[in-house]
Design a protein around this motif. Structure first.
Motif, PDB file in Angstrom:
ATOM      1  N   LEU A  12       0.611  -1.125  -0.033  1.00  0.00           N
ATOM      2  CA  LEU A  12      -0.001  -0.132   0.064  1.00  0.00           C
ATOM      3  C   LEU A  12       0.780   1.364   0.061  1.00  0.00           C
ATOM      4  O   LEU A  12       0.654   2.173  -0.797  1.00  0.00           O
ATOM      5  CB  LEU A  12      -0.844  -0.051   1.063  1.00  0.00           C
ATOM      6  CG  LEU A  12      -1.702   0.992   1.263  1.00  0.00           C
ATOM      7  CD1 LEU A  12      -2.758   1.218   0.156  1.00  0.00           C
ATOM      8  CD2 LEU A  12      -2.608   1.172   2.682  1.00  0.00           C
ATOM      9  N   ILE A  13       1.749   1.173   0.808  1.00  0.00           N
ATOM     10  CA  ILE A  13       2.826   2.237   0.888  1.00  0.00           C
ATOM     11  C   ILE A  13       3.510   2.517  -0.561  1.00  0.00           C
ATOM     12  O   ILE A  13       3.696   3.812  -1.175  1.00  0.00           O
ATOM     13  CB  ILE A  13       3.982   2.361   1.861  1.00  0.00           C
ATOM     14  CG1 ILE A  13       3.389   2.285   3.288  1.00  0.00           C
ATOM     15  CG2 ILE A  13       5.125   3.210   1.808  1.00  0.00           C
ATOM     16  CD1 ILE A  13       4.334   1.840   4.321  1.00  0.00           C
ATOM     17  N   GLY A  14       3.877   1.591  -1.147  1.00  0.00           N
ATOM     18  CA  GLY A  14       4.458   1.656  -2.608  1.00  0.00           C
ATOM     19  C   GLY A  14       3.445   1.987  -3.743  1.00  0.00           C
ATOM     20  O   GLY A  14       4.003   2.639  -4.680  1.00  0.00           O
ATOM     21  N   THR A  15       2.231   1.571  -3.649  1.00  0.00           N
ATOM     22  CA  THR A  15       1.450   1.864  -4.615  1.00  0.00           C
ATOM     23  C   THR A  15       0.254   2.943  -4.214  1.00  0.00           C
ATOM     24  O   THR A  15      -0.472   3.554  -5.000  1.00  0.00           O
ATOM     25  CB  THR A  15       0.544   0.889  -5.076  1.00  0.00           C
ATOM     26  OG1 THR A  15      -0.424   0.403  -3.723  1.00  0.00           O
ATOM     27  CG2 THR A  15       1.078  -0.448  -5.600  1.00  0.00           C
ATOM     28  N   GLY A  16       0.328   3.746  -3.243  1.00  0.00           N
ATOM     29  CA  GLY A  16      -0.523   4.549  -2.595  1.00  0.00           C
ATOM     30  C   GLY A  16      -0.368   6.140  -3.283  1.00  0.00           C
ATOM     31  O   GLY A  16      -1.318   6.606  -3.393  1.00  0.00           O
ATOM     32  N   SER A  41      -5.808   0.695  -8.556  1.00  0.00           N
ATOM     33  CA  SER A  41      -6.512  -0.339  -8.068  1.00  0.00           C
ATOM     34  C   SER A  41      -5.953  -1.327  -7.285  1.00  0.00           C
ATOM     35  O   SER A  41      -6.733  -1.699  -6.219  1.00  0.00           O
ATOM     36  CB  SER A  41      -7.138  -0.962  -9.446  1.00  0.00           C
ATOM     37  OG  SER A  41      -5.909  -1.732 -10.046  1.00  0.00           O
ATOM     38  N   MET A  42      -4.512  -1.492  -7.363  1.00  0.00           N
ATOM     39  CA  MET A  42      -3.983  -2.357  -6.521  1.00  0.00           C
ATOM     40  C   MET A  42      -3.974  -1.644  -5.044  1.00  0.00           C
ATOM     41  O   MET A  42      -4.057  -2.511  -4.193  1.00  0.00           O
ATOM     42  CB  MET A  42      -2.612  -2.543  -6.764  1.00  0.00           C
ATOM     43  CG  MET A  42      -1.814  -3.374  -6.302  1.00  0.00           C
ATOM     44  SD  MET A  42      -2.275  -5.003  -5.920  1.00  0.00           S
ATOM     45  CE  MET A  42      -1.391  -5.907  -6.906  1.00  0.00           C
ATOM     46  N   ALA A  43      -3.769  -0.545  -5.041  1.00  0.00           N
ATOM     47  CA  ALA A  43      -3.796   0.086  -3.802  1.00  0.00           C
ATOM     48  C   ALA A  43      -5.034  -0.074  -2.918  1.00  0.00           C
ATOM     49  O   ALA A  43      -5.061  -0.103  -1.636  1.00  0.00           O
ATOM     50  CB  ALA A  43      -3.243   1.866  -3.977  1.00  0.00           C
ATOM     51  N   THR A  44      -6.223   0.216  -3.638  1.00  0.00           N
ATOM     52  CA  THR A  44      -7.387   0.050  -3.301  1.00  0.00           C
ATOM     53  C   THR A  44      -7.829  -1.162  -2.739  1.00  0.00           C
ATOM     54  O   THR A  44      -8.198  -1.418  -1.527  1.00  0.00           O
ATOM     55  CB  THR A  44      -8.564   0.508  -4.296  1.00  0.00           C
ATOM     56  OG1 THR A  44      -8.281   1.563  -4.918  1.00  0.00           O
ATOM     57  CG2 THR A  44      -9.968   0.538  -3.768  1.00  0.00           C
ATOM     58  N   MET A  45      -7.297  -2.328  -3.437  1.00  0.00           N
ATOM     59  CA  MET A  45      -7.529  -3.842  -2.788  1.00  0.00           C
ATOM     60  C   MET A  45      -6.856  -3.946  -1.771  1.00  0.00           C
ATOM     61  O   MET A  45      -7.291  -4.679  -0.757  1.00  0.00           O
ATOM     62  CB  MET A  45      -7.172  -4.588  -4.054  1.00  0.00           C
ATOM     63  CG  MET A  45      -8.224  -4.693  -5.118  1.00  0.00           C
ATOM     64  SD  MET A  45      -7.709  -5.831  -6.358  1.00  0.00           S
ATOM     65  CE  MET A  45      -6.506  -5.138  -7.306  1.00  0.00           C
TER      66      MET A  45
END
Length: 66
Positions: A12-16, A41-45
């Motif tokens: 999440l930190i990486g994609t946020g 979308s990856m951060a949301t998931m």
């Protein structure tokens, strides 16, 4: 389970940062790039997964006390 939550938090930190660009996409100011949409979308998931993990930890703690 703790390790899975840690991996989700790191992801999440990486994609946020892609989530910070989302308001521009919604307003139509910026055209979204496919990679940024995938990261958002990856951060949301991951955020949803992490929220369910935290809820599971809290529920387990409350069950132990009861």
């Amino acid at each position: 389970m703790h390790l899975a939550a840690l991996v989700a938090l790191i992801g999440l930190i990486g994609t946020g940062s892609a989530l910070l660009q989302a308001p521009g996409w919604i307003a139509g100011d910026v055209s979204p790039r496919p990679a940024a949409v995938a990261r958002a979308s990856m951060a949301t998931m991951l955020l949803v997964y992490l929220a369910f993990g935290v809820k599971s930890f809290v529920d387990a703690r409350l069950r132990r006390k009861a």
